[in-house]
Scaffold this active site. Structure first.
Site, PDB file in Angstrom:
ATOM      1  N   ASN A 248      -2.899  -3.186  -4.318  1.00  0.00           N
ATOM      2  CA  ASN A 248      -2.341  -1.826  -4.542  1.00  0.00           C
ATOM      3  C   ASN A 248      -1.782  -1.480  -5.939  1.00  0.00           C
ATOM      4  O   ASN A 248      -1.190  -2.272  -6.418  1.00  0.00           O
ATOM      5  CB  ASN A 248      -1.267  -1.458  -3.749  1.00  0.00           C
ATOM      6  CG  ASN A 248      -0.499  -0.227  -3.710  1.00  0.00           C
ATOM      7  OD1 ASN A 248      -0.500   0.511  -4.590  1.00  0.00           O
ATOM      8  ND2 ASN A 248      -0.453   0.351  -2.521  1.00  0.00           N
TER       9      ASN A 248
ATOM     10  N   ASP B 130      -0.891   1.273  -7.264  1.00  0.00           N
ATOM     11  CA  ASP B 130      -0.240   2.594  -7.568  1.00  0.00           C
ATOM     12  C   ASP B 130       0.752   2.612  -8.818  1.00  0.00           C
ATOM     13  O   ASP B 130       0.817   3.468  -9.614  1.00  0.00           O
ATOM     14  CB  ASP B 130       0.408   2.976  -6.688  1.00  0.00           C
ATOM     15  CG  ASP B 130      -0.286   3.352  -5.350  1.00  0.00           C
ATOM     16  OD1 ASP B 130      -1.314   3.651  -5.458  1.00  0.00           O
ATOM     17  OD2 ASP B 130       0.339   3.337  -4.258  1.00  0.00           O
ATOM     18  N   HIS B 131       0.970   1.404  -8.878  1.00  0.00           N
ATOM     19  CA  HIS B 131       2.252   1.284 -10.177  1.00  0.00           C
ATOM     20  C   HIS B 131       1.774   1.327 -11.514  1.00  0.00           C
ATOM     21  O   HIS B 131       2.638   1.617 -12.421  1.00  0.00           O
ATOM     22  CB  HIS B 131       3.275   0.330  -9.976  1.00  0.00           C
ATOM     23  CG  HIS B 131       4.035   0.217  -8.791  1.00  0.00           C
ATOM     24  ND1 HIS B 131       4.830   1.405  -8.298  1.00  0.00           N
ATOM     25  CD2 HIS B 131       3.961  -0.540  -7.742  1.00  0.00           C
ATOM     26  CE1 HIS B 131       5.289   1.147  -7.184  1.00  0.00           C
ATOM     27  NE2 HIS B 131       4.884   0.022  -6.520  1.00  0.00           N
TER      28      HIS B 131
ATOM     29  N   HIS C 247      -2.411   5.063  -3.286  1.00  0.00           N
ATOM     30  CA  HIS C 247      -2.073   6.098  -2.330  1.00  0.00           C
ATOM     31  C   HIS C 247      -1.870   7.295  -3.130  1.00  0.00           C
ATOM     32  O   HIS C 247      -1.056   7.583  -4.127  1.00  0.00           O
ATOM     33  CB  HIS C 247      -0.420   5.475  -1.841  1.00  0.00           C
ATOM     34  CG  HIS C 247       0.430   6.197  -1.033  1.00  0.00           C
ATOM     35  ND1 HIS C 247       1.644   6.228  -0.575  1.00  0.00           N
ATOM     36  CD2 HIS C 247      -0.093   7.758  -0.338  1.00  0.00           C
ATOM     37  CE1 HIS C 247       1.926   6.961   0.284  1.00  0.00           C
ATOM     38  NE2 HIS C 247       1.088   8.023   0.491  1.00  0.00           N
TER      39      HIS C 247
ATOM     40  N   ARG D 216      -0.423  10.330  -3.041  1.00  0.00           N
ATOM     41  CA  ARG D 216       0.845  11.116  -2.508  1.00  0.00           C
ATOM     42  C   ARG D 216       0.751  12.539  -2.543  1.00  0.00           C
ATOM     43  O   ARG D 216       0.457  13.148  -3.625  1.00  0.00           O
ATOM     44  CB  ARG D 216       2.052  10.361  -3.148  1.00  0.00           C
ATOM     45  CG  ARG D 216       2.552   9.008  -2.685  1.00  0.00           C
ATOM     46  CD  ARG D 216       3.791   8.539  -3.105  1.00  0.00           C
ATOM     47  NE  ARG D 216       4.873   9.330  -2.488  1.00  0.00           N
ATOM     48  CZ  ARG D 216       5.547   8.468  -1.596  1.00  0.00           C
ATOM     49  NH1 ARG D 216       5.242   7.212  -1.490  1.00  0.00           N
ATOM     50  NH2 ARG D 216       6.525   8.836  -0.801  1.00  0.00           N
TER      51      ARG D 216
ATOM     52  N   ARG E  14       3.101  11.647  -7.517  1.00  0.00           N
ATOM     53  CA  ARG E  14       3.761  11.115  -8.373  1.00  0.00           C
ATOM     54  C   ARG E  14       3.398  10.082  -9.434  1.00  0.00           C
ATOM     55  O   ARG E  14       3.616   9.771 -10.358  1.00  0.00           O
ATOM     56  CB  ARG E  14       5.117  10.519  -7.815  1.00  0.00           C
ATOM     57  CG  ARG E  14       4.866   9.308  -7.000  1.00  0.00           C
ATOM     58  CD  ARG E  14       6.294   8.673  -6.311  1.00  0.00           C
ATOM     59  NE  ARG E  14       6.815   9.557  -5.417  1.00  0.00           N
ATOM     60  CZ  ARG E  14       7.819   9.281  -4.495  1.00  0.00           C
ATOM     61  NH1 ARG E  14       8.049   7.978  -4.282  1.00  0.00           N
ATOM     62  NH2 ARG E  14       8.220  10.075  -3.538  1.00  0.00           N
TER      63      ARG E  14
ATOM     64  N   GLU F 227      -4.707   5.136   0.926  1.00  0.00           N
ATOM     65  CA  GLU F 227      -3.584   5.678   1.485  1.00  0.00           C
ATOM     66  C   GLU F 227      -3.208   7.067   1.746  1.00  0.00           C
ATOM     67  O   GLU F 227      -3.210   7.419   0.601  1.00  0.00           O
ATOM     68  CB  GLU F 227      -2.339   4.677   1.217  1.00  0.00           C
ATOM     69  CG  GLU F 227      -2.343   3.158   1.301  1.00  0.00           C
ATOM     70  CD  GLU F 227      -1.129   2.487   0.718  1.00  0.00           C
ATOM     71  OE1 GLU F 227      -0.098   3.151   0.469  1.00  0.00           O
ATOM     72  OE2 GLU F 227      -1.192   1.247   0.692  1.00  0.00           O
TER      73      GLU F 227
ATOM     74  N   THR G  33       6.802   3.702   0.391  1.00  0.00           N
ATOM     75  CA  THR G  33       6.706   3.982   1.713  1.00  0.00           C
ATOM     76  C   THR G  33       7.763   3.126   2.508  1.00  0.00           C
ATOM     77  O   THR G  33       7.670   1.986   2.374  1.00  0.00           O
ATOM     78  CB  THR G  33       5.327   3.670   2.263  1.00  0.00           C
ATOM     79  OG1 THR G  33       4.325   3.976   1.347  1.00  0.00           O
ATOM     80  CG2 THR G  33       4.999   4.105   3.391  1.00  0.00           C
TER      81      THR G  33
ATOM     82  N   GLU H 235      -2.014  -2.024   9.793  1.00  0.00           N
ATOM     83  CA  GLU H 235      -1.583  -2.781   8.835  1.00  0.00           C
ATOM     84  C   GLU H 235       0.030  -2.985   9.161  1.00  0.00           C
ATOM     85  O   GLU H 235       0.985  -1.926   9.246  1.00  0.00           O
ATOM     86  CB  GLU H 235      -1.507  -1.992   7.309  1.00  0.00           C
ATOM     87  CG  GLU H 235      -0.793  -2.822   6.326  1.00  0.00           C
ATOM     88  CD  GLU H 235      -1.229  -2.144   4.978  1.00  0.00           C
ATOM     89  OE1 GLU H 235      -2.304  -1.628   4.821  1.00  0.00           O
ATOM     90  OE2 GLU H 235      -0.227  -2.359   4.039  1.00  0.00           O
TER      91      GLU H 235
ATOM     92  N   HIS I 204       3.467  -4.747   2.278  1.00  0.00           N
ATOM     93  CA  HIS I 204       4.860  -4.222   1.617  1.00  0.00           C
ATOM     94  C   HIS I 204       5.732  -5.251   1.466  1.00  0.00           C
ATOM     95  O   HIS I 204       6.351  -5.964   2.315  1.00  0.00           O
ATOM     96  CB  HIS I 204       5.471  -3.099   2.621  1.00  0.00           C
ATOM     97  CG  HIS I 204       6.400  -2.182   1.824  1.00  0.00           C
ATOM     98  ND1 HIS I 204       5.969  -0.872   1.585  1.00  0.00           N
ATOM     99  CD2 HIS I 204       7.639  -2.373   1.387  1.00  0.00           C
ATOM    100  CE1 HIS I 204       6.822  -0.395   0.844  1.00  0.00           C
ATOM    101  NE2 HIS I 204       7.678  -1.312   0.687  1.00  0.00           N
TER     102      HIS I 204
HETATM  103  N1  PXP Z   1       0.680  -1.255   2.186  1.00  0.00           N
HETATM  104  C1  PXP Z   1       1.352   0.240   2.006  1.00  0.00           C
HETATM  105  C2  PXP Z   1       0.862   0.972   3.445  1.00  0.00           C
HETATM  106  C3  PXP Z   1       2.098   0.578   1.146  1.00  0.00           C
HETATM  107  O1  PXP Z   1       2.357   2.066   1.277  1.00  0.00           O
HETATM  108  C4  PXP Z   1       2.218  -0.149  -0.018  1.00  0.00           C
HETATM  109  C5  PXP Z   1       3.026   0.233  -1.207  1.00  0.00           C
HETATM  110  O2  PXP Z   1       4.065   0.940  -0.782  1.00  0.00           O
HETATM  111  C6  PXP Z   1       1.897  -1.613  -0.155  1.00  0.00           C
HETATM  112  C7  PXP Z   1       1.087  -2.034   0.860  1.00  0.00           C
HETATM  113  C8  PXP Z   1       2.056  -2.569  -1.029  1.00  0.00           C
HETATM  114  O3  PXP Z   1       3.567  -2.897  -1.075  1.00  0.00           O
HETATM  115  P1  PXP Z   1       4.255  -3.505  -2.505  1.00  0.00           P
HETATM  116  O4  PXP Z   1       3.818  -2.704  -3.455  1.00  0.00           O
HETATM  117  O5  PXP Z   1       5.534  -3.829  -2.159  1.00  0.00           O
HETATM  118  O6  PXP Z   1       3.446  -4.859  -2.586  1.00  0.00           O
END
Ligand code: PXP
Length: 327
Positions: A76, A78-79, A121, A123, A127, A148, A179, A229, A269
């Site tokens: 993931n 996103d960050h 994701h 959103r 963001r 996502e 999330t 998931e 997560h």
């Molecule tokens: N799976 C889902 C559905 C998520 O929304 C996220 C990010 O919030 C993750 C996995 C990855 O989580 P993390 O960044 O805590 O590893």
């Protein structure tokens, strides 16, 4: 015991199959097989054709066996976009020039380091990840794009145009930092059924990001979502407390139930380099989606090292057999 025998067998197949696939015809096994094969009747051309067919079947089944024993890693990213938006929210573009870091560039590096898929994701409040990021990812990555998204008509339309390999339906609230909690499929049955049905109709796999609760899992199967998931956030938060064992058992029970109902089991997560040793023992896991811990590690050691380390930890128990393959 059965599993170990199966893994040994799978690794043996891969160990023998790879050199053949790579054209290393000089290896001893191949020379022996070739000599035996040449003793059979038929023209040389015909024999070569049969052999090519056999090798292609062989490698197909070796790949299947291999995939059956390893747990896949979806990253993931996103960050990366969170960091970019912190400085360049107002910029006219999402990449190039001063606008850094680029999530697509990171995704390509992740793939190079062995990621099996890329997750983002998009959103509602945009963001972090922006539409342009997702569109660029769709055309540039070579593995799988997992989108996502919230269960809304606007996002459904976006996904239908994008055609990602899979979508993961998540709950979304503007106030949350990330999330929090799984999608409540029971309360939002109609909405989830509508999106899952639409995606099934066009061949996009749907995953439901849910807590490992029996009614949620049962309904996920009823709505014909092929994947779930399981939300590992509660377990991750309890990792250093005495609730850890109970949370872990809850996830295992959920995974067993989902598997028995024919669902593919993914999890995500809060998974990190410490808890992965236990998380990977959840039964029937197909794929883990991990973001924050990998990117945090990458800040210090680079994304390639971060990914290789996580992949090694996820499939640590198969490492001795990987050595056989490498040899
Ligand atoms: N799976 C889902 C559905 C998520 O929304 C996220 C990010 O919030 C993750 C996995 C990855 O989580 P993390 O960044 O805590 O590893």
């Amino acid at each position: 015991m059965d599993l170990i025998v199966f893994v040994l067998f799978a690794q043996l197949i891969v160990a023998v199959g790879r050199p053949i696939l790579k054209g290393k015809l000089s290896n001893r096994f191949f020379r022996f097989s070739w000599t035996t094969f040449c003793r059979l009747g038929g023209s040389l051309e015909k024999r070569k054709k049969i052999l090519a067919q056999l090798i292609s079947w062989f490698n197909f089944w070796a790949d299947c066996a291999y995939l059956a024993v390893v747990i896949l890693l979806g990253v993931n990213i996103d960050h990366t976009a969170t960091l970019r938006q912190a400085r360049y929210r107002q910029a006219d573009t999402t990449f190039g020039g001063n606008v850094q870091p680029d999530p697509v560039a990171l995704a390509l590096l992740c793939e190079k380091a062995g990621a099996d898929g890329i997750t983002v994701h998009l959103r509602e409040d945009r963001r972090h990840i922006q539409e342009e990021d997702v569109l660029r990812l769709r055309t540039q990555i070579k593995t799988r794009l997992n989108l996502e998204m919230a269960c809304t008509p606007a996002m459904t339309e976006f996904a239908l145009n994008l055609k990602p390999h899979s979508v993961c339906l998540v709950p979304e609230s503007r106030e949350e930092i990330t999330t929090e909690g799984g999608l409540d499929v029971v309360s939002h049955r109609e909405k989830v059924a509508c999106v899952t049905g639409t995606m099934n109709a066009v061949g996009i796999k749907t995953s439901l990001f849910i807590d490992a609760n029996a009614p949620q899992i049962t309904l996920a199967a009823e709505l014909r979502a092929p994947w779930v998931e399981l939300h590992t956030g509660a377990y991750a938060n309890a990792y250093y407390s005495d609730r850890r064992a109970a949370e872990f058992e809850h996830l295992c029970a959920g995974a067993r139930q989902a598997h028995s109902l024919g669902l593919v089991v993914n999890a995500g997560h809060g998974i990190n380099y410490a808890n992965i040793a236990e998380v990977r023992t959840i039964p029937h896991l197909c794929e883990l989606n991990i973001g924050h811990s990998i990117l945090s590690y990458a800040l210090f050691y680079g994304i390639e090292k971060a990914l290789r380390r996580m992949k090694a930890l996820i499939n640590a128990w198969t490492l001795p057999f990987h050595l056989v393959v490498l040899w």
